[in-house]
Every structure is written in structure tokens, then in C-alpha cells.
Design an enzyme around this catalytic site. Structure first.
Site, PDB file in Angstrom:
ATOM      1  N   CYS A   1       0.851  -1.145  -0.134  1.00  0.00           N
ATOM      2  CA  CYS A   1      -0.055  -0.074  -0.206  1.00  0.00           C
ATOM      3  C   CYS A   1       0.906   1.319  -0.032  1.00  0.00           C
ATOM      4  O   CYS A   1       1.698   1.353   0.842  1.00  0.00           O
ATOM      5  CB  CYS A   1      -0.952   0.124   1.222  1.00  0.00           C
ATOM      6  SG  CYS A   1      -1.826   1.576   1.185  1.00  0.00           S
TER       7      CYS A   1
ATOM      8  N   CYS B   1      -0.709   5.063   6.807  1.00  0.00           N
ATOM      9  CA  CYS B   1      -1.566   4.998   8.155  1.00  0.00           C
ATOM     10  C   CYS B   1      -0.699   4.513   9.271  1.00  0.00           C
ATOM     11  O   CYS B   1       0.067   3.122   8.959  1.00  0.00           O
ATOM     12  CB  CYS B   1      -2.830   4.165   7.871  1.00  0.00           C
ATOM     13  SG  CYS B   1      -3.569   4.728   6.529  1.00  0.00           S
TER      14      CYS B   1
ATOM     15  N   CYS C   1      -0.976   0.773  10.599  1.00  0.00           N
ATOM     16  CA  CYS C   1      -1.152  -0.359   9.693  1.00  0.00           C
ATOM     17  C   CYS C   1       0.139  -1.249   9.145  1.00  0.00           C
ATOM     18  O   CYS C   1       0.957  -0.446   8.853  1.00  0.00           O
ATOM     19  CB  CYS C   1      -1.804   0.186   8.597  1.00  0.00           C
ATOM     20  SG  CYS C   1      -2.190  -1.050   7.207  1.00  0.00           S
TER      21      CYS C   1
ATOM     22  N   CYS D   1     -16.547 -10.171   4.894  1.00  0.00           N
ATOM     23  CA  CYS D   1     -15.894  -8.582   4.578  1.00  0.00           C
ATOM     24  C   CYS D   1     -14.695  -8.835   3.873  1.00  0.00           C
ATOM     25  O   CYS D   1     -13.804  -9.605   4.257  1.00  0.00           O
ATOM     26  CB  CYS D   1     -15.514  -8.166   5.987  1.00  0.00           C
ATOM     27  SG  CYS D   1     -16.951  -7.965   7.193  1.00  0.00           S
TER      28      CYS D   1
ATOM     29  N   CYS E   1     -19.738  -7.115   2.678  1.00  0.00           N
ATOM     30  CA  CYS E   1     -19.037  -6.024   2.902  1.00  0.00           C
ATOM     31  C   CYS E   1     -17.923  -5.932   2.217  1.00  0.00           C
ATOM     32  O   CYS E   1     -17.038  -6.776   2.441  1.00  0.00           O
ATOM     33  CB  CYS E   1     -19.033  -5.744   4.495  1.00  0.00           C
ATOM     34  SG  CYS E   1     -18.247  -3.998   4.968  1.00  0.00           S
TER      35      CYS E   1
ATOM     36  N   CYS F   1     -20.609   1.494   6.816  1.00  0.00           N
ATOM     37  CA  CYS F   1     -19.858   1.233   7.902  1.00  0.00           C
ATOM     38  C   CYS F   1     -18.784   1.882   8.073  1.00  0.00           C
ATOM     39  O   CYS F   1     -17.902   2.171   7.382  1.00  0.00           O
ATOM     40  CB  CYS F   1     -19.688  -0.342   7.684  1.00  0.00           C
ATOM     41  SG  CYS F   1     -18.634  -1.024   8.921  1.00  0.00           S
TER      42      CYS F   1
ATOM     43  N   ARG G   1     -19.647  -2.995  16.663  1.00  0.00           N
ATOM     44  CA  ARG G   1     -18.756  -4.463  16.470  1.00  0.00           C
ATOM     45  C   ARG G   1     -17.542  -4.029  17.358  1.00  0.00           C
ATOM     46  O   ARG G   1     -16.680  -3.319  17.117  1.00  0.00           O
ATOM     47  CB  ARG G   1     -18.336  -4.636  15.121  1.00  0.00           C
ATOM     48  CG  ARG G   1     -17.641  -5.820  14.738  1.00  0.00           C
ATOM     49  CD  ARG G   1     -17.508  -6.028  13.452  1.00  0.00           C
ATOM     50  NE  ARG G   1     -18.550  -5.656  12.645  1.00  0.00           N
ATOM     51  CZ  ARG G   1     -18.484  -5.066  11.255  1.00  0.00           C
ATOM     52  NH1 ARG G   1     -17.359  -4.941  10.839  1.00  0.00           N
ATOM     53  NH2 ARG G   1     -19.540  -4.610  10.640  1.00  0.00           N
TER      54      ARG G   1
END
Ligand code: SF4
Length: 330
Positions: free
Chosen positions: A69, A73, A76, A113, A145, A205, A275
Site C-alpha cells: 500500500c 497509516c 497499519c 468482509c 461488506c 460502515c 462491533r
């Protein structure tokens, strides 16, 4: 020993009337003495029970594209600045995504997901994902999702048309802290993507990661921001400080504090799916079951690059509480 002194039921009553807590009330939850935790959870349970009874929704993640990526972040392990040892691979084949969906069904999971690393999907990746989603939706009773990063309006519409039920994009932290966690995209980018997903007809979400050095005021601000966004589903992650990431030096939270955060999220977003998400096992530890008195949803299986506990342990936790799994619900 300090006595239990506060009547937390007033917060439950306020939540059930649809009124948000004030900043002061929100802080009173987060800053409460640990002796108050059970009373707070009891009040949060009144709200949870009103909307969801004793049902627990299960979600399973597949890391459909790992690492690689370009974003930065800080939490992460898949970011360009992470030195964490993780497996890195491009978008999985359709057959592997379908295998994951079958596994989800076996595990009594309602929502599958599909999560891919990256700033947003390329058109080739979107085509491949759409093909997989169409096949899953036409053959299995699962909600899907997708979590693929920042979307254009057109991409959101294509995903909706393919059968994606829900789209996840977390706000992650407070607006003021965001630039200290991520510099390659903005809080507004994230907010906009959730709005585009909603406008396209997918269930929005969006959640947060607690434990990234934020103040209690910022946690209450996050709860307000998620309420304003009207996300149907709110994953509450607790930072798992992964070695090799910029936030590796942060410590796990104390489990009582995690419970107070979950209760706050329930009071502020009474009818929404709350959640308990990543970092559940390492932060809540032996208090995980108590979290379900506020939350009504968990992930089973592994997270993106870290392991979750055995599915059988989650099943037993739910059974031991006297709660029941809710099948195929959004
Ligand atoms: S959270 Fe998503 S966008 Fe940020 S670095 Fe990780 S994979 Fe990339």
C-alpha cells in the site's frame, strides 16, 4: 474502597430517547472509577437489549490484497512505512474469495468482509472483485461488506449493482488527530467515501481505532462524528501495536477502559451495530465476554495481518453468555 455512586441508567434512558450524551456525560463514562464498570455495562446492555436482544452478529474478514500500500497509516502493517513482517500479495483469485465465503457460511457468519489494501481499487481490481461478489451473492446466503479504500461515485454504484450490501471505510480517529496518523489522505477523503457508499445505496460502515494516543475528549468526538455520519455499523478497533509499524511503541489498553469505550459507543449510537473489531483479544483479554453487553457484533477468525482467537472459543463465549448468533443479518 470507593462506593458506586452514580446512576448510569439515566444515560441509557437518554440513549433510548434518541438523544446524544453531552461531552460531559461522555467523559463521565470514560473517566468513571473502575468500580463503576459493571453498572455502566448494565446500562449499556439495556440499550443493546432494546435493539438487538441477546443476538450476536458474526463477521469474517478475508484479506483480499495484502501489503503493497502506498499510504502511510501509522497503525497499519501494510503501509509503505511499515517494516512489519507480513505476507504481501496482489488481489486474490476469484476461487480463493469464494472459498473464503464458503468458510464464512460454515462458521455461521452473517457478513463476509472483503478487504483490500491500497488507497482505492484500480479498475482491473474492481472488475475482478465484482465478478467474485456476483458469484457469491448468486450462490450463498451471505451479506457482503467491501472495504477497498477511497471510492469514486461511479465505483460505489458499480459495487452496489454487483450486490455489495455494505461498504466499510473507518474514520479511524478524531479529525484533529488524523494528520498525526495518516498524511497521504485526509479525514475528509474518508468521510466522503462513506457518504458516496451510502448515496449509492450500500449500508455505510465506519468506525474507529482507540489507543492511538488520543484524549478522552477525542474519543467522545469520534463517537459524535460516527453518530453524525449515520453509519449503520461501527467497528470499534483497539490498537494492536504491531512491531515494525510507527505506532509499535504504544501499549495495549486496559480492558476496563475498553469496556467503557464500548459502552460510550452504544450510548451515542444506540440502534447501530457496534462491533468489537481488531485488537479485541489483546486489549480486552479475559474481559472479552463483558464487551458483548454493549456490542452486538464481533469478527471471528483472523484479522488482516494478525491472528484472532479460535472460532470455537468465540462460539463458547457466546453460548456461555446465554446469547445467540444472528444469522445473515446486516
Ligand atoms: S489502512 Fe488501508 S490505506 Fe492505510 S496503509 Fe493500511 S492498507 Fe493502506
Amino acid at each position: 474502597m470507593e462506593a458506586i455512586h452514580k446512576d448510569w441508567t439515566t444515560l441509557a434512558e437518554k440513549a433510548l430517547r434518541g438523544q446524544p450524551l453531552t461531552m460531559e456525560e461522555g467523559l463521565s463514562v470514560l473517566e468513571a472509577d473502575d468500580n463503576e464498570v459493571l453498572a455502566i455495562m448494565n446500562s449499556a446492555y439495556q440499550v443493546r437489549h432494546h435493539y438487538y436482544g441477546n443476538k450476536v452478529k458474526l463477521n469474517l474478514i478475508i484479506n483480499a490484497k495484502s501489503g503493497l500500500c502506498p499510504e502511510d497509516c501509522g497503525y497499519c502493517s501494510q503501509s509503505i512505512v511499515s517494516k512489519a513482517t507480513i505476507s504481501k500479495y496482489p488481489l486474490l483469485e476469484k476461487s480463493t474469495l469464494l472459498d473464503g465465503a464458503r468458510k464464512a457460511l460454515e462458521m455461521k457468519v452473517g457478513t463476509y468482509c472483503i478487504v483490500a489494501s491500497g488507497k482505492g481499487p484500480t479498475s482491473k481490481e474492481l472488475d475482478q472483485l465484482i465478478e467474485a461478489v456476483q458469484e457469491i451473492k448468486s450462490t450463498m446466503p451471505l451479506k457482503i461488506c467491501a472495504c477497498l479504500g477511497i471510492l469514486s461515485e461511479e465505483q460505489a454504484v458499480r459495487l452496489k449493482d454487483a450486490g455489495v450490501d455494505r461498504y466499510n471505510h473507518n474514520l479511524n480517529t478524531s479529525r484533529s488527530r488524523f494528520p498525526r496518523i495518516t498524511t497521504t489522505h485526509t479525514y475528509d477523503d474518508r468521510q466522503e467515501t462513506v457518504k458516496k457508499a451510502k448515496a449509492a445505496g450500500m449500508s455505510p460502515c465506519s468506525g474507529c481505532i482507540v489507543g492511538m494516543g488520543e484524549t478522552n475528549e477525542e474519543i467522545v468526538e469520534m463517537a459524535y462524528a460516527l453518530r453524525e455520519l449515520e453509519a449503520d455499523s461501527i467497528p470499534v478497533n483497539f490498537l494492536n501495536p504491531i512491531p515494525g509499524t510507527p505506532l509499535e511503541h504504544l501499549k495495549e489498553l486496559n480492558p476496563r477502559q475498553c469496556l467503557k469505550v464500548l459502552a460510550l459507543m452504544r450510548f451515542m449510537n444506540p440502534s447501530k451495530e457496534i462491533r468489537i473489531a481488531g485488537g479485541r483479544e489483546v486489549n480486552l483479554r479475559s474481559l472479552q465476554p463483558l464487551g458483548l453487553y454493549a456490542a452486538n457484533s464481533i469478527f471471528v477468525g483472523d484479522y488482516l495481518t494478525t491472528s484472532g482467537q479460535e472460532a470455537a472459543e468465540d462460539q463458547r463465549m457466546i453460548e456461555d453468555l446465554g446469547f445467540e448468533i444472528e444469522l445473515c443479518a446486516l
